[in-house]
Design a protein around this motif. Sequence first.
Motif, PDB file in Angstrom:
ATOM      1  N   ALA A 155       1.692   7.133  -6.552  1.00  0.00           N
ATOM      2  CA  ALA A 155       0.642   8.099  -6.891  1.00  0.00           C
ATOM      3  C   ALA A 155       1.082   9.525  -6.553  1.00  0.00           C
ATOM      4  CB  ALA A 155      -0.650   7.752  -6.153  1.00  0.00           C
ATOM      5  N   VAL A 156       1.757   9.696  -5.429  1.00  0.00           N
ATOM      6  CA  VAL A 156       2.259  11.024  -5.054  1.00  0.00           C
ATOM      7  C   VAL A 156       3.279  11.500  -6.077  1.00  0.00           C
ATOM      8  CG1 VAL A 156       3.653  12.269  -3.344  1.00  0.00           C
ATOM      9  CG2 VAL A 156       1.784  10.803  -2.584  1.00  0.00           C
ATOM     10  N   GLU A 157       4.172  10.628  -6.496  1.00  0.00           N
ATOM     11  CA  GLU A 157       5.206  11.008  -7.458  1.00  0.00           C
ATOM     12  C   GLU A 157       4.593  11.446  -8.790  1.00  0.00           C
ATOM     13  OE1 GLU A 157       9.536   9.560  -9.117  1.00  0.00           O
ATOM     14  OE2 GLU A 157       8.249   8.087  -8.146  1.00  0.00           O
ATOM     15  N   GLU A 158       3.473  10.870  -9.151  1.00  0.00           N
ATOM     16  CA  GLU A 158       2.822  11.206 -10.421  1.00  0.00           C
ATOM     17  C   GLU A 158       2.024  12.512 -10.350  1.00  0.00           C
ATOM     18  OE1 GLU A 158       3.257   9.530 -13.336  1.00  0.00           O
ATOM     19  OE2 GLU A 158       4.756   8.460 -12.161  1.00  0.00           O
ATOM     20  N   ALA A 159       1.818  13.055  -9.156  1.00  0.00           N
ATOM     21  CA  ALA A 159       1.015  14.272  -9.002  1.00  0.00           C
ATOM     22  C   ALA A 159       1.613  15.410  -9.827  1.00  0.00           C
ATOM     23  CB  ALA A 159       0.949  14.682  -7.533  1.00  0.00           C
ATOM     24  N   GLY A 160       0.741  16.119 -10.521  1.00  0.00           N
ATOM     25  CA  GLY A 160       1.166  17.288 -11.275  1.00  0.00           C
ATOM     26  C   GLY A 160       1.682  17.012 -12.661  1.00  0.00           C
ATOM     27  N   ARG A 200       0.835  -1.204   0.000  1.00  0.00           N
ATOM     28  CA  ARG A 200       0.000   0.000   0.000  1.00  0.00           C
ATOM     29  C   ARG A 200       0.868   1.252   0.000  1.00  0.00           C
ATOM     30  NH1 ARG A 200      -2.691   1.134   5.262  1.00  0.00           N
ATOM     31  NH2 ARG A 200      -0.728   2.178   5.551  1.00  0.00           N
ATOM     32  N   ASP A 201       1.908   1.259   0.843  1.00  0.00           N
ATOM     33  CA  ASP A 201       2.818   2.406   0.898  1.00  0.00           C
ATOM     34  C   ASP A 201       3.471   2.660  -0.459  1.00  0.00           C
ATOM     35  OD1 ASP A 201       2.276   2.869   3.568  1.00  0.00           O
ATOM     36  OD2 ASP A 201       4.145   1.973   4.301  1.00  0.00           O
ATOM     37  N   GLU A 202       3.929   1.594  -1.118  1.00  0.00           N
ATOM     38  CA  GLU A 202       4.566   1.740  -2.426  1.00  0.00           C
ATOM     39  C   GLU A 202       3.594   2.332  -3.440  1.00  0.00           C
ATOM     40  OE1 GLU A 202       5.959  -2.209  -3.258  1.00  0.00           O
ATOM     41  OE2 GLU A 202       7.677  -2.016  -1.896  1.00  0.00           O
ATOM     42  N   ALA A 203       2.360   1.851  -3.445  1.00  0.00           N
ATOM     43  CA  ALA A 203       1.346   2.362  -4.382  1.00  0.00           C
ATOM     44  C   ALA A 203       1.029   3.829  -4.095  1.00  0.00           C
ATOM     45  CB  ALA A 203       0.078   1.516  -4.296  1.00  0.00           C
TER      46      ALA A 203
END
Length: 162
Positions: free
Chosen positions: A137-142, A130-133
């Motif tokens: 998702a955070v890295e893909e923001a923006g 879950r943490d990895e996913a």
Amino acid sequence: MKLLLGIAVVVLALADAGQSPLQRRVVKDVLDYFHSRSNVQFLFREQSVEGAVERVDSSGTFVQLHLNLAQTACRKQAQRKQNCRIMENRRKPVCLACYKFDSSDVPKVLDKYYNCGPSHHLAMKDIKHRDEAECRAVEEAGKMSDVLYLPGMFAFSKGLPA
């Protein structure tokens, strides 16, 4: 004992000096979050940072930290927060923090995720996945690839009135 404490202070100072401004900002934010929890009664300090990742792309800067905390002898309501000594053999939670900042002069947080718990907690397989996913998702923001924009897209998004 004083020599050991002195060495620990030097190591922490060197670790802090090696962190980027965004990494220090993430550490401060995670500590603020951790101390805001109702079940936390004592102040915690950063003991070490492991696996620091900082990646810059066209959409901003992604920061991921594994932050080891250590419990101090000071209660979190204490006025003096600078001279709180670390208590040996006490709680030593681990936090995973993933932040995405924009590229502005004063970077704003686009997205973030953090999870703090006992060290064995974050090693559990389902939590780790879950943490990895969440961090992906955070890295893909923006990123612009998240949004497909075509000229005139909204002009045809609704049907004509009947």
